[in-house]
Scaffold this active site. Sequence first.
Site, PDB file in Angstrom:
ATOM      1  N   ASP A   2      81.670  80.987  65.436  1.00  0.00           N
ATOM      2  CA  ASP A   2      80.520  81.371  66.250  1.00  0.00           C
ATOM      3  C   ASP A   2      79.415  80.320  66.128  1.00  0.00           C
ATOM      4  O   ASP A   2      79.144  79.809  65.031  1.00  0.00           O
ATOM      5  CB  ASP A   2      80.018  82.733  65.757  1.00  0.00           C
ATOM      6  CG  ASP A   2      78.946  83.324  66.637  1.00  0.00           C
ATOM      7  OD1 ASP A   2      79.200  83.508  67.836  1.00  0.00           O
ATOM      8  OD2 ASP A   2      77.848  83.604  66.115  1.00  0.00           O
ATOM      9  N   GLU A  36      94.583  72.383  53.858  1.00  0.00           N
ATOM     10  CA  GLU A  36      95.313  72.973  52.739  1.00  0.00           C
ATOM     11  C   GLU A  36      96.272  74.068  53.208  1.00  0.00           C
ATOM     12  O   GLU A  36      97.140  74.506  52.443  1.00  0.00           O
ATOM     13  CB  GLU A  36      94.332  73.566  51.721  1.00  0.00           C
ATOM     14  CG  GLU A  36      93.398  72.556  51.075  1.00  0.00           C
ATOM     15  CD  GLU A  36      92.305  73.237  50.252  1.00  0.00           C
ATOM     16  OE1 GLU A  36      92.463  74.439  49.946  1.00  0.00           O
ATOM     17  OE2 GLU A  36      91.300  72.570  49.923  1.00  0.00           O
TER      18      GLU A  36
END
Length: 535
Positions: free
Chosen positions: A204, A264
């Site tokens: 957002d 990751e």
Amino acid sequence: MLSNTELNWWRGGVIYQIYPRSYFDSNGDGIGDIPGIISKLDYIAQLNVDAIWLSPFFTSPMKDFGYDVSDYRNVDPMFGSLHDFKHLIDEAHQRGLKVLIDQVYSHTSDQHEWFQDSREDRTNDKADWYVWADAKADGTPPNNWLSLFGGSAWQWDTRRGQYFMHNFLDSQPDLNFHNRDVQDAILDTARFWLDLGVDGFRLDVVNMYFHDESFTDNGLADSPEKVFVGVDPKNPFCRQYHINQMCRDDNLAFLQRLRSVMNEYPGTTTVGEIGAPQGMKYMAQYTSGGDKLHMAYTFELLNDAHDPDYIRKTIQKVEDNLGDGWPCFALSNHDVVRSATRWGQDAKDPDGFVRTALSLLATLRGSPCLYQGEELGLPEADVGFEQLQDPFGIEFWPEFKGRDGCRTPMPWINEAMGGFTSGGHSWLPVEPIHRQLAVSEQTKVDESTLNFTRRLFAWRKEHPALQNGDFEWLESDPALLVFRRTNAQETITVAINMTASALPTKVEGQAIPVPGFTQTGSDTIAAYSVAAWVH
């Protein structure tokens, strides 16, 4: 080890946005929930989309309906539990659907424990986690920054004896991203959800994380390129050039830190929402180099302008500016008037217009984002003032009616509550016109907008050039949109006529059928129609 296709599924993947409050209510309380979404996953998979994006479902006082988060790591009880959400991930993955969730990092609720600690005094360990400033000598706020939701972007806090900054409601204080501890806490939040199994995030207001630490006044938006895109122009907020309040270059380093976390978890993705002046500039800046956002979208196709020349120029700006970045395109979402109304309200054939707009979304270079109900061709709902829930609309009524008209419940069957709830009420009223367009009604009509959408996105999957091919505009009648998509496997030319008149065209190649449209001749494109050719 994931294949390159698995790692980069998001490049051209179709995203379906779900507004949880309004999708399906499983327990009869009038509010949609996570178990309700789980019960509709088969329906979603049949749309031939690749991922779902869920608007906020986190613990919140709901003053801005979940965009005021009071606990980043839990599910608000009205939506279910963390167990329910994990079940949703598992069920979605079984159907080949990725799961993206909203992350609201720029601000929290004033009920968040971080803010409760921060406001206690100026020396505690969270004292600098939010944007605090002293009053001017005359007691007024430190500068002229405005809130999108009306009035000053500053709210006086008597306990701490300072102002705190809020870009939205005064119950949504802005986090201070200049504090490395704040960044670390946010990145830990991202890891929490990634460890739970989500496939990525919609971020957002991704350009609002940082502010000018000197609190320099905003200047005037005295030229078109300085006007904030994504807010009603009548809002006083649009009179300022918000380059000091947001869109700071400091953001780039944080986005690189976030991308390192995403790396990751191979196969995950991010898409950032950018509401800003010169949105294309930040869209390019934030997605370039492969070390920040994976995708971004701006509001240039979420506004009122829809004539072919505007669309052509807007998409060309994306192509000219984006470089090695990747766009995500949406025509509707939970913050704007539905495209069937916003773009198509004057169309002589509303259904035909909706289908050409969906075809544009499906064939542009980028990742399409389809908002719930768009597959049904839903128009904007009419929500009376006495039924409004959105604080934005309540503040600016009647010139701006807020966002409730695009957030009303999803219609599943043609009955009083639209099949949304088994209870006798819903948090927003069910639009009567929507009931006639319910899923049950459209499923049994072969030529319905719903069945058209299913076939359109299935067709898109059959053509690699539409998923990841290059993009080039071709010369054509000014009222016609004609472009070429090319990759190593194929070249496709697409012609889209969003007008009420047949238009001349001359395209070489072998015509191929486009679901829902019949090409009547080689030299013309019928009104509200789409045609395609392979080379």
